[in-house]
Design an enzyme around this catalytic site. Structure first.
Site, PDB file in Angstrom:
ATOM      1  N   TYR A 182       0.833  -1.217   0.000  1.00  0.00           N
ATOM      2  CA  TYR A 182       0.000   0.000   0.000  1.00  0.00           C
ATOM      3  C   TYR A 182       0.866   1.266   0.000  1.00  0.00           C
ATOM      4  CZ  TYR A 182      -3.866   3.024   1.755  1.00  0.00           C
ATOM      5  OH  TYR A 182      -4.815   3.998   1.943  1.00  0.00           O
TER       6      TYR A 182
ATOM      7  N   LYS B  26       0.859   4.079  -2.849  1.00  0.00           N
ATOM      8  CA  LYS B  26       0.483   5.466  -2.535  1.00  0.00           C
ATOM      9  C   LYS B  26       1.631   6.441  -2.839  1.00  0.00           C
ATOM     10  CE  LYS B  26      -3.801   5.043  -1.184  1.00  0.00           C
ATOM     11  NZ  LYS B  26      -4.858   5.408  -2.157  1.00  0.00           N
TER      12      LYS B  26
END
Ligand code: NAP
Length: 253
Positions: free
Chosen positions: A154, A158
């Site tokens: 993640y 991001k």
């Protein structure tokens, strides 16, 4: 009719959480809004709320990581609401685990939705923005881009979105298009409720514990992000591009 009332926005992952709040805010701002999520039926409550308030909205079912689904969805939006000139890449998932336990599927699933999804959506809408000579792209990043234990997939996705944003700003600026990222801190949604459940905590207790670490002494709400999106897609933000706005109640993750 003002120029802005003629504009169409697409918000991905808009059936709930930050995306739903953003879709409702942009409708209030005068945009016709495509409420896009995996399941078209799940978008109905958001669409109903917008139309009941006098706005215009369309439920669109699509997986943002599926090239054909994205092509079809964007064509449907253009045909039914008008050329999309605002895109909010918000759809997201988590598959948290420490690196030594993270599967290739966990890595691929997360990078596919966030990165491939934002790429496919951005590529599909840019032609409408370029031909209009105006556009706004907002990519929802995260404070996890700065690193977060258990989120190698993640945080990489991001952080990748931030680089993607800056490149879009460079390439599309000449067409009147701005691209920015918002990096939310802890926002009260199903996503953070799932994190609490995984840690074996009541959501309220989790919120209290996290709030104490945040300078403004509270956790974020979906509207906190929707308000920031509202600014970045407005006329007034036309000279703001390629930026990452941390909306986290303080300067750190
Ligand atoms: P959420 O409540 O879990 O909502 C995410 C939405 O995205 C869901 O409706 C989900 O659909 C949809 N979605 C997932 N995969 C999709 C796909 N492939 N195509 C289309 N839609 C898809 O999450 P949230 O907390 O509102 O988060 C929204 C965004 O903000 C995400 O990008 C997240 O990473 C980011 N963010 C959140 C926080 C936070 O604290 N909540 C902090 C920083 C950043 P299903 O329900 O069908 O899965």
């Amino acid at each position: 009719m003002s120029a802005q009332l003629e504009r169409t926005a697409i918000v991905t992952g808009a059936a709930r959480g930050i995306g739903a709040a953003t879709a409702k805010q942009l409708a209030q701002d005068g945009f016709a809004v495509a409420v896009l999520d995996l399941d078209e039926q799940a978008c109905a409550p958001v669409v109903d709320e917008i139309t009941a308030a006098g706005g215009q909205a369309l439920a669109v079912g699509a997986d943002v990581s599926d090239e054909q689904a994205v092509t079809d969805a964007v064509a449907a939006v253009a045909g039914r609401l008008g050329d999309p000139t605002v895109l909010v890449n918000n759809a997201g998932i988590t598959r948290d685990n420490l690196l030594h336990k993270m599967s290739v599927d966990d890595w691929d699933a997360v990078t596919k939705v966030h990165l491939r999804g934002a790429f496919l959506m951005g590529r599909a809408v840019q032609k409408f923005m370029a031909s209009t000579g105006w556009g706004r792209i907002v990519n929802i990043s995260s404070t996890s881009a700065l690193g977060n234990r258990g989120q190698a997939n993640y945080s990489a996705a991001k952080a990748g979105l931030q680089g993607f944003t800056k490149t879009l700003a460079l390439e599309l600026g000449r067409f009147g298009v701005t691209a920015n990222a918002i990096a939310p801190g802890f926002i009260e949604t199903d996503m953070t409720a799932a994190t609490a459940a995984r840690l074996g905590m009541e959501f309220e207790d989790f919120i209290d514990a996290v709030a104490g670490q945040i300078p403004v002494q509270r956790t974020g709400r979906p509207d906190d992000i929707a308000h920031a999106v509202s600014y970045l897609v407005s006329e007034r933000a036309g000279f703001v591009s390629g930026q990452v706005l941390y909306v986290a109640g303080g300067p750190h993750a």
